[in-house]
Design an enzyme around this catalytic site. Sequence first.
Site, PDB file in Angstrom:
ATOM      1  CE  LYS A  21      -2.157  -0.711   3.949  1.00  0.00           C
ATOM      2  NZ  LYS A  21      -1.609  -1.988   4.365  1.00  0.00           N
ATOM      3  NE  ARG A  96      -5.251   0.968   9.167  1.00  0.00           N
ATOM      4  CZ  ARG A  96      -4.069   0.427   8.944  1.00  0.00           C
ATOM      5  NH1 ARG A  96      -3.839  -0.821   9.229  1.00  0.00           N
ATOM      6  NH2 ARG A  96      -3.099   1.151   8.457  1.00  0.00           N
ATOM      7  NE  ARG A 130       7.194  -2.682   6.697  1.00  0.00           N
ATOM      8  CZ  ARG A 130       5.875  -2.577   6.783  1.00  0.00           C
ATOM      9  NH1 ARG A 130       5.193  -1.986   5.831  1.00  0.00           N
ATOM     10  NH2 ARG A 130       5.245  -3.066   7.818  1.00  0.00           N
ATOM     11  NE  ARG A 162       5.760  -0.277  10.345  1.00  0.00           N
ATOM     12  CZ  ARG A 162       4.654  -0.257   9.598  1.00  0.00           C
ATOM     13  NH1 ARG A 162       4.682   0.279   8.393  1.00  0.00           N
ATOM     14  NH2 ARG A 162       3.529  -0.769  10.036  1.00  0.00           N
ATOM     15  NE  ARG A 173       0.856  -4.236  11.514  1.00  0.00           N
ATOM     16  CZ  ARG A 173       2.074  -4.237  10.976  1.00  0.00           C
ATOM     17  NH1 ARG A 173       3.092  -4.785  11.600  1.00  0.00           N
ATOM     18  NH2 ARG A 173       2.269  -3.667   9.804  1.00  0.00           N
TER      19      ARG A 173
HETATM   20  P1  AP5 Z   1       4.679  -1.674   2.178  1.00  0.00           P
HETATM   21  O1  AP5 Z   1       4.435  -0.796   1.006  1.00  0.00           O
HETATM   22  O2  AP5 Z   1       5.415  -1.094   3.356  1.00  0.00           O
HETATM   23  O3  AP5 Z   1       3.337  -2.385   2.684  1.00  0.00           O
HETATM   24  P2  AP5 Z   1       2.025  -1.814   3.357  1.00  0.00           P
HETATM   25  O4  AP5 Z   1       0.886  -2.454   2.659  1.00  0.00           O
HETATM   26  O5  AP5 Z   1       2.055  -0.307   3.400  1.00  0.00           O
HETATM   27  O6  AP5 Z   1       2.140  -2.473   4.799  1.00  0.00           O
HETATM   28  P3  AP5 Z   1       2.056  -1.880   6.272  1.00  0.00           P
HETATM   29  O7  AP5 Z   1       2.635  -2.963   7.168  1.00  0.00           O
HETATM   30  O8  AP5 Z   1       2.727  -0.529   6.370  1.00  0.00           O
HETATM   31  O9  AP5 Z   1       0.572  -1.743   6.508  1.00  0.00           O
HETATM   32  P4  AP5 Z   1      -0.119  -1.581   7.885  1.00  0.00           P
HETATM   33  O10 AP5 Z   1      -1.501  -1.359   7.484  1.00  0.00           O
HETATM   34  O11 AP5 Z   1       0.133  -2.667   8.844  1.00  0.00           O
HETATM   35  O12 AP5 Z   1       0.676  -0.405   8.580  1.00  0.00           O
HETATM   36  P5  AP5 Z   1       0.382   1.148   8.742  1.00  0.00           P
HETATM   37  O13 AP5 Z   1       1.673   1.823   8.708  1.00  0.00           O
HETATM   38  O14 AP5 Z   1      -0.684   1.593   7.823  1.00  0.00           O
HETATM   39  O15 AP5 Z   1       5.438  -2.995   1.666  1.00  0.00           O
HETATM   40  C1  AP5 Z   1       5.876  -3.988   2.581  1.00  0.00           C
HETATM   41  C2  AP5 Z   1       7.277  -4.509   2.172  1.00  0.00           C
HETATM   42  O16 AP5 Z   1       7.176  -5.257   0.952  1.00  0.00           O
HETATM   43  C3  AP5 Z   1       8.285  -3.378   1.904  1.00  0.00           C
HETATM   44  O17 AP5 Z   1       9.526  -3.786   2.344  1.00  0.00           O
HETATM   45  C4  AP5 Z   1       8.243  -3.192   0.358  1.00  0.00           C
HETATM   46  O18 AP5 Z   1       9.471  -2.723  -0.147  1.00  0.00           O
HETATM   47  C5  AP5 Z   1       7.935  -4.628  -0.102  1.00  0.00           C
HETATM   48  N1  AP5 Z   1       7.080  -4.688  -1.277  1.00  0.00           N
HETATM   49  C6  AP5 Z   1       6.045  -3.860  -1.604  1.00  0.00           C
HETATM   50  N2  AP5 Z   1       5.455  -4.285  -2.739  1.00  0.00           N
HETATM   51  C7  AP5 Z   1       6.126  -5.439  -3.118  1.00  0.00           C
HETATM   52  C8  AP5 Z   1       5.999  -6.342  -4.222  1.00  0.00           C
HETATM   53  N3  AP5 Z   1       5.062  -6.172  -5.144  1.00  0.00           N
HETATM   54  N4  AP5 Z   1       6.858  -7.397  -4.286  1.00  0.00           N
HETATM   55  C9  AP5 Z   1       7.818  -7.583  -3.340  1.00  0.00           C
HETATM   56  N5  AP5 Z   1       7.987  -6.739  -2.286  1.00  0.00           N
HETATM   57  C10 AP5 Z   1       7.165  -5.691  -2.170  1.00  0.00           C
HETATM   58  O19 AP5 Z   1      -0.227   1.193  10.225  1.00  0.00           O
HETATM   59  C11 AP5 Z   1       0.566   0.894  11.354  1.00  0.00           C
HETATM   60  C12 AP5 Z   1      -0.291   0.952  12.593  1.00  0.00           C
HETATM   61  O20 AP5 Z   1      -0.809   2.292  12.801  1.00  0.00           O
HETATM   62  C13 AP5 Z   1      -1.545   0.043  12.594  1.00  0.00           C
HETATM   63  O21 AP5 Z   1      -1.243  -1.281  12.970  1.00  0.00           O
HETATM   64  C14 AP5 Z   1      -2.404   0.782  13.641  1.00  0.00           C
HETATM   65  O22 AP5 Z   1      -1.999   0.498  14.953  1.00  0.00           O
HETATM   66  C15 AP5 Z   1      -2.105   2.252  13.364  1.00  0.00           C
HETATM   67  N6  AP5 Z   1      -3.085   2.805  12.393  1.00  0.00           N
HETATM   68  C16 AP5 Z   1      -2.824   3.173  11.113  1.00  0.00           C
HETATM   69  N7  AP5 Z   1      -3.975   3.556  10.505  1.00  0.00           N
HETATM   70  C17 AP5 Z   1      -4.964   3.393  11.416  1.00  0.00           C
HETATM   71  C18 AP5 Z   1      -6.369   3.577  11.376  1.00  0.00           C
HETATM   72  N8  AP5 Z   1      -6.990   3.985  10.266  1.00  0.00           N
HETATM   73  N9  AP5 Z   1      -7.084   3.328  12.502  1.00  0.00           N
HETATM   74  C19 AP5 Z   1      -6.480   2.930  13.626  1.00  0.00           C
HETATM   75  N10 AP5 Z   1      -5.157   2.690  13.733  1.00  0.00           N
HETATM   76  C20 AP5 Z   1      -4.401   2.929  12.628  1.00  0.00           C
END
Ligand code: AP5
Length: 222
Positions: A21, A96, A130, A162, A173
């Site tokens: 994402k 979410r 990552r 992270r 998650r």
């Molecule tokens: P990456 O692009 O980092 O993946 P992502 O989908 O963004 O994954 P996240 O783990 O960041 O999502 P998340 O929803 O858990 O975390 P968030 O930060 O939003 O890619 C992952 C890896 O794969 C990277 O190393 C990349 O290089 C690689 N990659 C990408 N595409 C690839 C491909 N096609 N092939 C191979 N490799 C690839 O949220 C964190 C926390 O914040 C949540 O757990 C929660 O506690 C809080 N939070 C955030 N938003 C909310 C909300 N709306 N409500 C409540 N709490 C929230």
Amino acid sequence: MTKLETSIRKIVVFGPQGSGKGTQAEFLSKELNIPWISTGNIYRQNIKAQTELGKLANQYIIEGKLVPDQVTNRLVAERLKEKDAQAGFILEGYPRNRGQAETLDQMTQISAVLEIAISDEEAIRRISGRRVCTCGMTFHIDFNPPKQEGICDQCGKKLFQREDDQEETIRQRLAIYHQNTEPLLKEYLKRGILIRVNGEQGISEVKKEIFQKMDENNFSKK
Ligand code: AP5
């Protein structure tokens, strides 16, 4: 401006943890010249700066739980009011759950929802490799390595893993995603604004499929 030109620019990116994402949201933001708004990144910046919001969010994030809705809803409402978001945005990581989705509907009208689909096994494989930077850039040690090992291509700072990227926390998650977030997609499918892409391809293939499907759906890049 036509309705499409004004509405296309409000794009939400969905997908399980590790689906890419953030990686794809950043590409879209650069291509469309609109801000990438990631709730996860905003929380991490606040944690780093040790703000009150950061201290509160950290308690939930390190356990793999969602930050309470009232906090996240207020955060997004404030961010969407900022000047740079008026021409559109790439919103990633929000909504979410049903409460957040209903709140977003009250804030604005979303024009496209992008779902990047991958399996849980692939999610865990990716997240374990990552590496991130405080500037928001994301890398993978094998699939998207930085030019210089351990150093951010964009700002030159040291990359790190992270705190919530531990296997047990990732599973928690992913469970929340399947239970609370994924069901929201049915509503966007009904509205005719859902674009699904196969996230289990290389980064540039996923990017290509996103732009192809946006074009097929008359979502112009410009
Ligand atoms: P990456 O692009 O980092 O993946 P992502 O989908 O963004 O994954 P996240 O783990 O960041 O999502 P998340 O929803 O858990 O975390 P968030 O930060 O939003 O890619 C992952 C890896 O794969 C990277 O190393 C990349 O290089 C690689 N990659 C990408 N595409 C690839 C491909 N096609 N092939 C191979 N490799 C690839 O949220 C964190 C926390 O914040 C949540 O757990 C929660 O506690 C809080 N939070 C955030 N938003 C909310 C909300 N709306 N409500 C409540 N709490 C929230």
